[in-house]
Design an enzyme around this catalytic site. Structure first.
Site, PDB file in Angstrom:
ATOM      1  N   ALA A  73       0.801  -1.225   0.000  1.00 61.01           N
ATOM      2  CA  ALA A  73       0.000   0.000   0.000  1.00 61.01           C
ATOM      3  C   ALA A  73       0.827   1.265   0.000  1.00 61.01           C
ATOM      4  O   ALA A  73       0.300   2.349  -0.258  1.00 61.01           O
ATOM      5  CB  ALA A  73      -0.927   0.002   1.213  1.00 61.01           C
ATOM      6  N   ASP A  76       4.891   2.687  -5.166  1.00 64.41           N
ATOM      7  CA  ASP A  76       4.613   3.683  -6.210  1.00 64.41           C
ATOM      8  C   ASP A  76       3.277   3.435  -6.907  1.00 64.41           C
ATOM      9  O   ASP A  76       2.505   4.372  -7.132  1.00 64.41           O
ATOM     10  CB  ASP A  76       5.742   3.671  -7.255  1.00 64.41           C
ATOM     11  CG  ASP A  76       7.011   4.339  -6.746  1.00 64.41           C
ATOM     12  OD1 ASP A  76       6.922   5.067  -5.741  1.00 64.41           O
ATOM     13  OD2 ASP A  76       8.087   4.124  -7.350  1.00 64.41           O
ATOM     14  N   LEU A  77       3.019   2.187  -7.291  1.00 67.49           N
ATOM     15  CA  LEU A  77       1.778   1.892  -8.011  1.00 67.49           C
ATOM     16  C   LEU A  77       0.566   2.230  -7.153  1.00 67.49           C
ATOM     17  O   LEU A  77      -0.403   2.822  -7.638  1.00 67.49           O
ATOM     18  CB  LEU A  77       1.750   0.417  -8.421  1.00 67.49           C
ATOM     19  CG  LEU A  77       0.507  -0.027  -9.195  1.00 67.49           C
ATOM     20  CD1 LEU A  77       0.427   0.682 -10.535  1.00 67.49           C
ATOM     21  CD2 LEU A  77       0.516  -1.541  -9.397  1.00 67.49           C
ATOM     22  N   ALA A  78       0.634   1.862  -5.882  1.00 63.77           N
ATOM     23  CA  ALA A  78      -0.488   2.152  -4.982  1.00 63.77           C
ATOM     24  C   ALA A  78      -0.698   3.650  -4.838  1.00 63.77           C
ATOM     25  O   ALA A  78      -1.835   4.143  -4.882  1.00 63.77           O
ATOM     26  CB  ALA A  78      -0.240   1.509  -3.622  1.00 63.77           C
ATOM     27  N   HIS A 244      -3.227  -3.563 -17.210  1.00 65.48           N
ATOM     28  CA  HIS A 244      -3.994  -2.321 -17.136  1.00 65.48           C
ATOM     29  C   HIS A 244      -4.377  -1.798 -18.515  1.00 65.48           C
ATOM     30  O   HIS A 244      -5.300  -0.976 -18.634  1.00 65.48           O
ATOM     31  CB  HIS A 244      -3.246  -1.248 -16.328  1.00 65.48           C
ATOM     32  CG  HIS A 244      -2.131  -0.591 -17.059  1.00 65.48           C
ATOM     33  ND1 HIS A 244      -0.852  -1.095 -17.110  1.00 65.48           N
ATOM     34  CD2 HIS A 244      -2.101   0.562 -17.778  1.00 65.48           C
ATOM     35  CE1 HIS A 244      -0.084  -0.292 -17.824  1.00 65.48           C
ATOM     36  NE2 HIS A 244      -0.801   0.722 -18.234  1.00 65.48           N
ATOM     37  N   LYS A 248      -7.973   0.394 -20.363  1.00 65.03           N
ATOM     38  CA  LYS A 248      -7.968   1.658 -21.096  1.00 65.03           C
ATOM     39  C   LYS A 248      -9.192   1.722 -22.004  1.00 65.03           C
ATOM     40  O   LYS A 248      -9.537   0.739 -22.675  1.00 65.03           O
ATOM     41  CB  LYS A 248      -6.674   1.812 -21.890  1.00 65.03           C
ATOM     42  CG  LYS A 248      -5.464   2.055 -20.961  1.00 65.03           C
ATOM     43  CD  LYS A 248      -4.207   2.322 -21.737  1.00 65.03           C
ATOM     44  CE  LYS A 248      -3.037   2.633 -20.817  1.00 65.03           C
ATOM     45  NZ  LYS A 248      -3.169   3.944 -20.161  1.00 65.03           N
ATOM     46  N   HIS A 307       0.868  -6.169 -22.822  1.00 65.78           N
ATOM     47  CA  HIS A 307      -0.059  -5.149 -23.304  1.00 65.78           C
ATOM     48  C   HIS A 307      -0.382  -5.305 -24.790  1.00 65.78           C
ATOM     49  O   HIS A 307      -1.546  -5.411 -25.184  1.00 65.78           O
ATOM     50  CB  HIS A 307       0.518  -3.745 -23.077  1.00 65.78           C
ATOM     51  CG  HIS A 307       0.888  -3.452 -21.666  1.00 65.78           C
ATOM     52  ND1 HIS A 307       0.209  -3.964 -20.578  1.00 65.78           N
ATOM     53  CD2 HIS A 307       1.886  -2.682 -21.139  1.00 65.78           C
ATOM     54  CE1 HIS A 307       0.765  -3.520 -19.464  1.00 65.78           C
ATOM     55  NE2 HIS A 307       1.782  -2.751 -19.776  1.00 65.78           N
TER      56      HIS A 307
END
Length: 832
Positions: A73, A76-78, A244, A248, A307
């Site tokens: 938590a 960086d991503l969080a 992710h 999009k 991706h």
């Protein structure tokens, strides 16, 4: 074995339900008409009322408490995306019946974690359509429901489970489910999964969902191992692997767009009408600060394997009858994977921005002599071998330190029209001669937002009006060579972050936007062979940004990609002001009008060994066997050692080994070329003994006697086993007098004529030799000439200037008739 799930706490007491009685025949009020006495009328009314009440009761029962645990938590991503995504989930779901608690978890100490979380939660924002006062109220509520805890041991997870159960009892609710978001490195997955499974599962009737972030492995083997570990703790339906890109908005619209425009696209979405498909993700940022990750993964593993491959399957897959069925979409995705043609090293072009090497040396504390081979740019040519897409090139490209930040999927259609009038007289945006394309614009770039674009000369598309709106004209804006007015252009009514979208899908249990174990392993099975073949490939160096110019432009012919511009030299400057030969990392040019690869000896041998393995794999795949002819001497010894110790995937069981030349000495003699081959290669690899073909120089206790016809016997053996006498690869050297194999200027035997194998005379001892002839060498599919050492500098310079004069310089006669000649030189031989 799966650990026993944690038991739920006792259920909260429920208030008794009152039963409502319906009179069989209620009297009609005074002054009103009585209901008709139809048989079963009251029975139907009673049933309908009961069904409605039961539906209300079931809806009430479905509401419960949801616990969301964000692991990592404070990372960086969080901080950048996940807390905002969870807040958006709360904004969307607050007041709809469920109660929530949000648990930030990490290895960070409680005090430090609370401080970091407080800053992150304070920075959360609401969409523009939420009033500031309402936003502040919801933000306070979310902060009150969020708490930090340190999770390290199974006991910590058990304590978390007890706290969740106590909270649910306190609220007087039932537990609806628990969501664990793994925003942690993959090496931590197994331990966390074990702790959740043994100590923190919800009780019966509540769901468990675990969310996993990439990377999902490094290659097919590691992905399989990770999938097996996770599968021992979780069911497939409990796992949500996040890519992710699938969240999009433009990407998520590909399948709905194809579904809603079936009538227009059914006749166009195929090889007869599509010229090519481009799937592109460009970045202007570099890898500074992330070189540790990038050195391990590189651009192909970071972007293309996940991706861009996911996007490719959405474009290429057959469209299910029910495009909203996650199960149907998955099955059609897997069919698309099975139709992908295997990739070769020739399917790729690689680059590395110039500053990357220095960043790696600085951040990873590498010595000045260290040169990274990690690509930061890649272009890949993919083909789908089925009736719909046969022959259509799919171009995948991504890179860092490029000229712009943009992502898009572009389907370019063939244009068979010819307009007799000049372009100035074409009807704007409707001429059949204009480019016809469908573009899913993922974001950024000139447009600056997600969009779906369709050429007006193609058809007017249908998009959902509640979530997509038509874009107004923007004078001066041009996309893919045409003004925006040439397109029907649509953008989302409300832009939403990909993570917010995916978190909502996870909460609602919609699995269609996630990577399953099957599709993950299918993707790695497709990419791993290419990654292995490129592991020693030296990327083209590019300066970065606008200075790249046309340096990274590439073109494709058939199934091969190549850069449009030849790069003569790639220079890594040393500490001095003037470049020295040792400053060159790799040099690619031509030598005698054939490709030249030049590098320091270690890099050169690694490159040559990799190329030989690639040729072997290709030959075995096409013909079932690989015929390799090897020269003797000292130079190939390091190559043999490299092949023996660094190429465990080499198809030795299907390889036939031949000798290019041999000294007329017994096979056990230290001067024997075969003895060198045996010592440095054969004893270390498993080549069937009947696939090893030494030259018969020692017959009837005699050495190279004419009457024993050893040369003829070897020629007959070659003719019997090697189709058309065409070796798949012949490795040659070049002597200081211009000889190659055992073909010498003083001994013209074997330079022409019909003989395949000849006896020759060497000016040095031992004088008698046996050699493949020049005509036989020139039948090979590929000839590699290895030249190493400062002593070869003079002959290298001389041979670079002479023409086809094999009687003076036999090496000048090497030119495969229908094959390829490649020169491999170290810098001392090439530069002195």
């Amino acid at each position: 074995m799966r650990g026993a799930p944690a038991r739920a706490g006792p259920a909260a007491p429920r208030s008794p339900r009152r039963r409502r009685r319906f009179p069989e025949k209620p009297p009609a009020p005074t002054g009103q008409t009585k209901h008709p006495r139809h048989p079963g009328f009251w029975k139907m009314l009673a049933v309908a009322t009961c069904v409605a009440l039961l539906g209300c009761l079931q809806a009430q029962e479905l509401q419960g408490h949801v616990s969301i645990i964000l692991l990592g938590a404070t990372g960086d991503l969080a901080r950048k995306y996940l807390w905002q995504g969870l807040f958006q989930l709360y904004l969307d779901e607050a007041g709809k019946g469920h109660s929530f608690s949000f648990h930030g978890a990490a290895l960070t100490t409680t005090k430090q974690g609370q401080e970091i979380m407080a800053k992150v939660l304070e920075s959360l924002s609401c969409p523009e359509d939420v009033a500031p006062g309402r936003c502040a109220e919801l933000k306070d509520q979310f902060q009150g429901l969020s708490r930090y805890r340190q999770l390290k041991t199974p006991e910590d997870y058990a304590a978390l489970s007890e706290d969740v159960e106590a909270l649910v009892r306190h609220e007087g609710r039932r537990e609806a489910g628990r969501l664990f978001y793994f925003s942690v490195p993959p090496f931590a997955y197994a331990d966390i999964a074990r702790s959740i499974n043994s100590s923190c599962r919800p009780g019966p009737g509540a769901w468990l969902r675990v969310v996993l972030e990439k990377p999902f492995g490094h290659d097919h083997r590691s992905a399989q191992q990770l999938a097996t570990e996770l599968g021992s703790f979780f069911q497939e339906e409990e796992m949500y692997r996040v890519d992710h890109y699938l969240g999009k908005q433009a990407v998520a619209q590909i399948l709905p767009f194809r579904d809603q425009n079936r009538k227009a696209l059914d006749g166009l979405w195929n090889r007869h009408h599509v010229e090519r498909v481009e799937i592109i993700m460009k970045e202007t940022v570099d890898a500074e600060g992330r070189t540790s990750f990038y050195e391990e993964y590189g651009v192909i593993r970071d972007v293309l394997q996940n991706h861009l491959t996911e996007v490719l399957t959405l474009v290429a897959m057959e469209l299910p009858y029910n495009a909203s069925s996650a199960e149907a979409v998955l099955q059609h995705k897997l069919q698309a994977f099975r139709a992908l043609r295997g990739l070769r090293s020739a399917s790729a072009v690689l680059g590395q921005y110039r500053a990357y090497g220095a960043q790696v040396r600085r951040e990873l504390h590498k010595p000045d002599s260290f040169h990274s081979l990690t690509p930061t740019f890649a272009g890949i040519l993919v083909h789908v071998d089925n009736l719909r897409w046969e022959g259509v090139p799919f171009i995948l490209m991504s890179g860092k330190a490029l000229d712009e930040r943009v992502g898009y999927v572009r389907i370019l259609f063939k244009n068979r029209a010819f307009c007799a009038q000049s372009q100035k007289d074409w009807v704007t945006a409707r001429s059949p001669c204009l480019p016809q394309q469908v573009i899913f614009y993922i974001g950024h770039g000139e447009l600056g937002a997600p969009a779906v674009l369709v050429s007006r000369s193609l058809f007017k598309p249908t998009l959902p009006s509640k979530s997509w709106k038509e874009v107004g004209g923007r004078p001066g804006l041009r996309l893919f060579g045409r003004p925006l007015s040439d397109y029907y252009a649509y953008s989302p009514v409300r832009e939403q972050d990909a993570y917010a979208t995916l978190i909502s899908h996870i909460f609602h249990g919609r699995k269609g936007s996630f990577v399953t174990t099957e599709t993950l392993l299918a993707s790695w099975a497709f990419w791993t062979p290419l990654l292995d073949s490129l592991s020693r490939e030296v990327p083209r160096v590019y300066p970065g940004g606008a200075e790249n110019g046309h340096l990274l432009d590439f073109e494709f012919t058939g199934s091969q990609l190549a850069f449009c511009q030849q790069q003569v030299a790639q220079l890594v400057r040393g500490p001095g002001s003037a470049p020295m030969p040792r400053d060159f990392q790799v040099l690619r040019a031509t030598y005698r009008e054939s490709p030249l690869v030049a590098a320091w000896p270690e890099e050169l041998i690694a490159k040559l060994a990799s190329d030989i393995e690639a040729a072997a794999v290709q030959a075995v795949r096409r013909f079932g066997q690989f015929h390799l002819a090897l020269s003797g001497g000292s130079s190939p010894i390091v190559l043999f050692q490299q092949l023996a110790t660094g190429h465990y995937g080499f198809p030795w069981a299907r390889t036939h080994l031949w000798l290019v030349d041999e000294r007329c000495v017994p096979l056990w003699d230290p001067e024997s070329n075969f003895q060198g081959l045996q010592t440095h290669l054969l004893q270390h690899v498993r080549v069937p003994h009947y696939n090893v073909h030494p030259m018969p120089v020692h017959l009837h206790q005699r050495l190279c006697a004419e009457q024993d016809q050893g040369a003829q016997a070897y020629a007959e053996q070659i003719s019997a086993l090697v189709t058309n006498g065409s070796f798949d690869l012949v490795l040659l050297g070049m002597g200081p007098d211009g000889h190659t194999a055992s073909l010498f200027p003083q001994s013209p035997a074997g330079l022409d004529g019909e003989q395949l194998v000849v006896l020759t005379e060497s000016p040095s001892k031992p004088h008698h030799r046996m050699s493949l002839s020049l005509p036989l060498i020139n039948r090979a599919r590929k000839v590699a000439v290895l030249v190493m050492g400062r002593l070869k500098r003079e002959i290298t310079m001389l041979v670079s200037r002479v023409g086809h004069e094999p009687k003076k310089w036999p090496i000048s006669g090497v030119l495969p008739g229908s094959g390829q000649l490649v020169w491999y030189m170290d810098y001392e031989a090439f530069l002195g």
